[in-house]
Design a protein around this motif. Structure first.
Motif, PDB file in Angstrom:
ATOM      1  N   THR A  96       0.644  -1.127   0.179  1.00 14.46           N
ATOM      2  CA  THR A  96       0.168  -0.004   0.164  1.00 14.46           C
ATOM      3  C   THR A  96       1.401   1.613   0.176  1.00 14.46           C
ATOM      4  O   THR A  96       2.050   1.353   0.837  1.00 14.46           O
ATOM      5  N   TRP A 102       4.977   7.066 -10.959  1.00 14.39           N
ATOM      6  CA  TRP A 102       4.007   7.050 -11.880  1.00 14.39           C
ATOM      7  C   TRP A 102       2.627   7.636 -11.877  1.00 14.39           C
ATOM      8  O   TRP A 102       2.043   8.118 -12.616  1.00 14.39           O
ATOM      9  N   GLU A 103       2.635   8.552 -11.151  1.00 22.81           N
ATOM     10  CA  GLU A 103       1.437   9.276 -10.874  1.00 22.81           C
ATOM     11  C   GLU A 103       1.586  10.244 -11.732  1.00 22.81           C
ATOM     12  O   GLU A 103       1.066  11.352 -11.855  1.00 22.81           O
ATOM     13  N   VAL A 162       5.491   5.173  -5.430  1.00 21.40           N
ATOM     14  CA  VAL A 162       4.268   5.643  -6.960  1.00 21.40           C
ATOM     15  C   VAL A 162       4.670   7.173  -7.583  1.00 21.40           C
ATOM     16  O   VAL A 162       3.518   7.432  -8.015  1.00 21.40           O
ATOM     17  N   THR A 216       2.404  -5.438 -10.653  1.00 24.18           N
ATOM     18  CA  THR A 216       3.632  -3.997 -10.982  1.00 24.18           C
ATOM     19  C   THR A 216       4.159  -5.794  -9.558  1.00 24.18           C
ATOM     20  O   THR A 216       3.628  -5.952  -8.677  1.00 24.18           O
ATOM     21  N   THR A 269      -3.296   0.820  -2.430  1.00 19.04           N
ATOM     22  CA  THR A 269      -3.443  -0.546  -2.852  1.00 19.04           C
ATOM     23  C   THR A 269      -2.838  -0.246  -3.738  1.00 19.04           C
ATOM     24  O   THR A 269      -3.330  -0.495  -5.246  1.00 19.04           O
ATOM     25  N   LEU A 270      -1.263  -0.653  -4.203  1.00 18.28           N
ATOM     26  CA  LEU A 270      -1.081  -1.171  -4.946  1.00 18.28           C
ATOM     27  C   LEU A 270      -0.835  -1.773  -6.141  1.00 18.28           C
ATOM     28  O   LEU A 270      -1.513  -3.120  -5.263  1.00 18.28           O
ATOM     29  N   PRO A 271      -1.303  -2.191  -7.874  1.00 23.04           N
ATOM     30  CA  PRO A 271      -1.928  -3.223  -8.378  1.00 23.04           C
ATOM     31  C   PRO A 271      -1.146  -4.509  -8.017  1.00 23.04           C
ATOM     32  O   PRO A 271      -0.087  -4.646  -9.233  1.00 23.04           O
ATOM     33  N   SER A 312      -1.609   3.051 -10.388  1.00 22.85           N
ATOM     34  CA  SER A 312      -2.386   1.475 -10.856  1.00 22.85           C
ATOM     35  C   SER A 312      -2.034   1.118 -12.400  1.00 22.85           C
ATOM     36  O   SER A 312      -3.280   0.621 -12.571  1.00 22.85           O
ATOM     37  N   ARG A 313      -1.277   2.065 -13.072  1.00 24.54           N
ATOM     38  CA  ARG A 313      -1.444   1.749 -14.004  1.00 24.54           C
ATOM     39  C   ARG A 313      -1.082  -0.146 -14.758  1.00 24.54           C
ATOM     40  O   ARG A 313      -2.122   0.056 -15.542  1.00 24.54           O
ATOM     41  N   SER A 318      -2.006   8.078 -11.832  1.00 26.13           N
ATOM     42  CA  SER A 318      -2.530   7.275 -10.520  1.00 26.13           C
ATOM     43  C   SER A 318      -1.412   5.825 -10.043  1.00 26.13           C
ATOM     44  O   SER A 318      -0.254   5.706 -11.440  1.00 26.13           O
TER      45      SER A 318
END
Length: 316
Positions: free
Chosen positions: A72, A121-122, A118, A133, A83-85, A129-130, A127
């Protein structure tokens, strides 16, 4: 299958630190170009090497390397919580493969990550969550640190697993380059700071606010130079980038983290993540590494670099 590397610097001062509008526009464009390269590669899986800044990992138990099976985002600085994917099954398989390959890797089923993972990526996609990972933490801030040779060997082992996975894998590094944030040392810090370095999880709002104000003030002083912070060193950064581009990654083995801290600042060892990522790509043979953006931004206490690299041809 196909491997590629995406590398980018992060900094807590990207949102509110001192920088001209031209610099901000160029950084924004750099991240846009990096996002376009990532989208064009179309990965099935992202494996990211990144550090922590005493937000998710502490001296109470500090591994050199750790894979997140679940993770997370804490949402520090200008980043989001959530939460990370994480591709959990792949993360478990990778951890097992690394153990079999001779790497003593820790695992976490409740990893907490900060802006080091993160933020980029943001900035690229709005986001974190693209892509599915696998987050891999490298201890870059809490001496004793892993050696550059060990980071290279970790990267190569990750690359072997990724190359055999049957997936298009984007391997990422975030950190560095030269930067000297006002990170306290557990050897010299007062007792209350030592306790935060040992077990400072989920600090109070007052503690968080004081930390933010301290770093913002340091960034403002760094613009004109200040004795307690080493200036960002574009020559050191250039030499490091060129060595990555040449692909002679074993040449990093003789580099010590002590030397890097002395020349590139307390945050300089975050380049361990870059060495690991490019080492992963190197298992596929020669690669071409493009420097998309670089600027020494003193007010952000950061040598801001963005790179994208792909294999020239798979090794037969």
């Amino acid at each position: 299958m196909t491997l590629a590397v995406l590398g980018a610097s992060h900094t807590p001062l990207m949102q509110d630190g001192v920088a001209s509008e031209d610099v901000r526009a160029a950084v924004k464009q750099g991240f846009a170009s990096l996002a376009k390269r990532a989208e064009g590669f179309a990965p099935d899986l992202l494996i990211q090497f990144a550090p922590d800044h005493f937000n998710g990992f502490f001296y109470e138990l500090m591994p050199s390397f750790c894979i997140g099976v679940n993770a997370t985002s804490l949402g520090d600085w200008d980043t989001s919580t959530g939460t990370l994917p994480v591709a959990s099954d792949d993360a478990v398989r990778l951890s097992e493969a690394l153990i079999e390959d001779g790497l003593d890797i820790a695992v976490s089923y409740r990893m907490e990550v900060d802006h080091g993972f993160v933020q980029i990526w943001e900035r690229m996609f709005g986001s974190f969550s693209r892509f599915p990972t696998i987050p891999i933490f490298i201890n870059c801030a809490a001496p004793p640190l892993p050696t550059f040779k060990r980071a290279r060997l970790l990267g190569e082992a990750v690359g072997r697993w990724a190359a055999a996975s049957g997936k298009r894998v984007l391997i990422s590094a975030s950190g560095g380059l030269s930067h000297d944030p006002p990170t306290p040392s557990i050897v010299t810090a007062p007792d209350e700071v030592k306790e935060r370095l040992i077990s400072g999880r989920h600090p109070s709002q007052d503690v968080q606010r004081a930390r933010v104000e301290r770093v913002l003030a340091a960034g403002a002083r760094a613009v004109d130079g200040t004795p307690e912070i080493l200036p960002v060193d574009p020559e050191w950064d250039k030499a490091f980038i060129e060595q990555l581009q040449r692909g002679n990654l074993r040449d990093f083995d003789s580099l010590t983290t002590k030397e890097v801290r002395e020349k590139a600042g307390r945050g300089g060892p975050e380049v361990l993540a870059w060495v690991a990522a490019f080492a992963a790509l190197s298992v596929n043979g020669d690669y071409k590494a493009d420097l998309i953006y670089y600027q020494a931004i003193q007010g952000w206490i950061a040598g801001m670099a963005m790179m994208f690299a792909e294999s020239k041809a798979p090794r037969v």
